[in-house]
Design a protein around this motif. Structure first.
Motif, PDB file in Angstrom:
ATOM      1  N   GLU A 118       0.654  -1.127   0.005  1.00  0.00           N
ATOM      2  CA  GLU A 118      -0.071   0.160  -0.224  1.00  0.00           C
ATOM      3  C   GLU A 118       0.996   1.109   0.115  1.00  0.00           C
ATOM      4  O   GLU A 118      -0.030   1.874  -0.504  1.00  0.00           O
ATOM      5  N   GLN A 119       1.714   0.823   1.479  1.00  0.00           N
ATOM      6  CA  GLN A 119       2.717   2.376   1.350  1.00  0.00           C
ATOM      7  C   GLN A 119       3.179   2.332  -0.591  1.00  0.00           C
ATOM      8  O   GLN A 119       3.550   4.272  -0.776  1.00  0.00           O
ATOM      9  N   GLN A 120       3.896   1.642  -1.020  1.00  0.00           N
ATOM     10  CA  GLN A 120       4.705   1.762  -2.568  1.00  0.00           C
ATOM     11  C   GLN A 120       3.643   2.060  -3.146  1.00  0.00           C
ATOM     12  O   GLN A 120       3.988   3.081  -4.407  1.00  0.00           O
ATOM     13  N   ALA A 121       2.204   1.935  -3.590  1.00  0.00           N
ATOM     14  CA  ALA A 121       1.479   2.334  -4.036  1.00  0.00           C
ATOM     15  C   ALA A 121       1.072   3.347  -4.127  1.00  0.00           C
ATOM     16  O   ALA A 121       1.045   4.801  -5.112  1.00  0.00           O
ATOM     17  N   ARG A 122       1.806   3.960  -2.992  1.00  0.00           N
ATOM     18  CA  ARG A 122       0.967   5.753  -3.134  1.00  0.00           C
ATOM     19  C   ARG A 122       2.332   6.271  -3.289  1.00  0.00           C
ATOM     20  O   ARG A 122       1.931   7.347  -3.889  1.00  0.00           O
TER      21      ARG A 122
END
Length: 202
Positions: A118-122
């Motif tokens: 999720e953080q990488q997607a952001r």
């Protein structure tokens, strides 16, 4: 006497900077929460009041960097001179950001993979937005396909954020290093856009 909000904010930033230094030097995977706490002069338990997790801290540092990169693309209210003059100011802003935040650039390049999906997607969303805005400002009328625009934006952004690291370790005076970066980038941007347009026209 209890600390003021400004004092608490300054205290947090000081500890955050020390944490950044440790993570950047040793690597995210090589630093335990216990070691991080010791480095900051905190107990392991109290560390969680400041940083919920190492990943949360890493994400905060990388997200902030990409937000700062986006800020370098904000055009002045009134442009003086042509597009090349404005582009030179963007290059200068990137050079300065690399001088101010070398450790965050190191973390973003090396430890991005340590974030959650999720953080990488952001971060990917921020990076894509940055590259899209960069190309839109550099070549607003370029007749490129979507794939060519994405490739050109990525190539130019990569150069823009790789050259400072390469050149800042040079023995040349800073003014010459910056001038060299400007010349290299202006030439590369012109060539990249020309080649991309040729491919699209073929």
């Amino acid at each position: 006497m209890p600390m003021t909000c400004a004092e608490r904010g300054g205290y947090y930033e000081e500890r955050r900077d020390k944490a950044l230094e440790l993570l950047a030097v040793k690597g995210f995977g090589q630093v335990s929460m216990r070691e991080l706490a010791s480095h900051l002069g905190l107990t392991a338990g109290s560390l969680y009041h400041h940083f919920p997790s190492k990943q949360h801290l890493l994400f905060d540092l990388i997200e902030e960097l990409f937000e700062e990169l986006l800020a370098t693309l904000q055009p002045p209210r009134r442009r003086r001179g042509g597009n090349e003059d404005w582009l030179t100011s963007v290059i200068d802003a990137h050079w300065q950001l690399h001088r101010e935040r070398p450790l965050q650039f190191r973390l973003a390049e090396r430890d991005l993979c340590c974030l959650t999906d999720e953080q990488q997607a952001r971060i990917k969303h921020l990076r894509d937005d940055y590259e899209c805005q960069l190309l839109r400002l550099i070549a607003p009328t370029a007749a490129l396909s979507k794939a060519a625009r994405q490739a050109a934006g990525h190539a130019i952004a990569t150069l823009l954020n790789s050259l400072p690291g390469w050149l800042q370790s040079s023995e040349l005076p800073e003014a010459q290093r910056l001038a060299l970066m400007q010349n290299l980038l202006l030439g590369a941007i012109e060539r990249t856009l020309h080649d991309s347009a040729q491919v699209c026209a073929a």
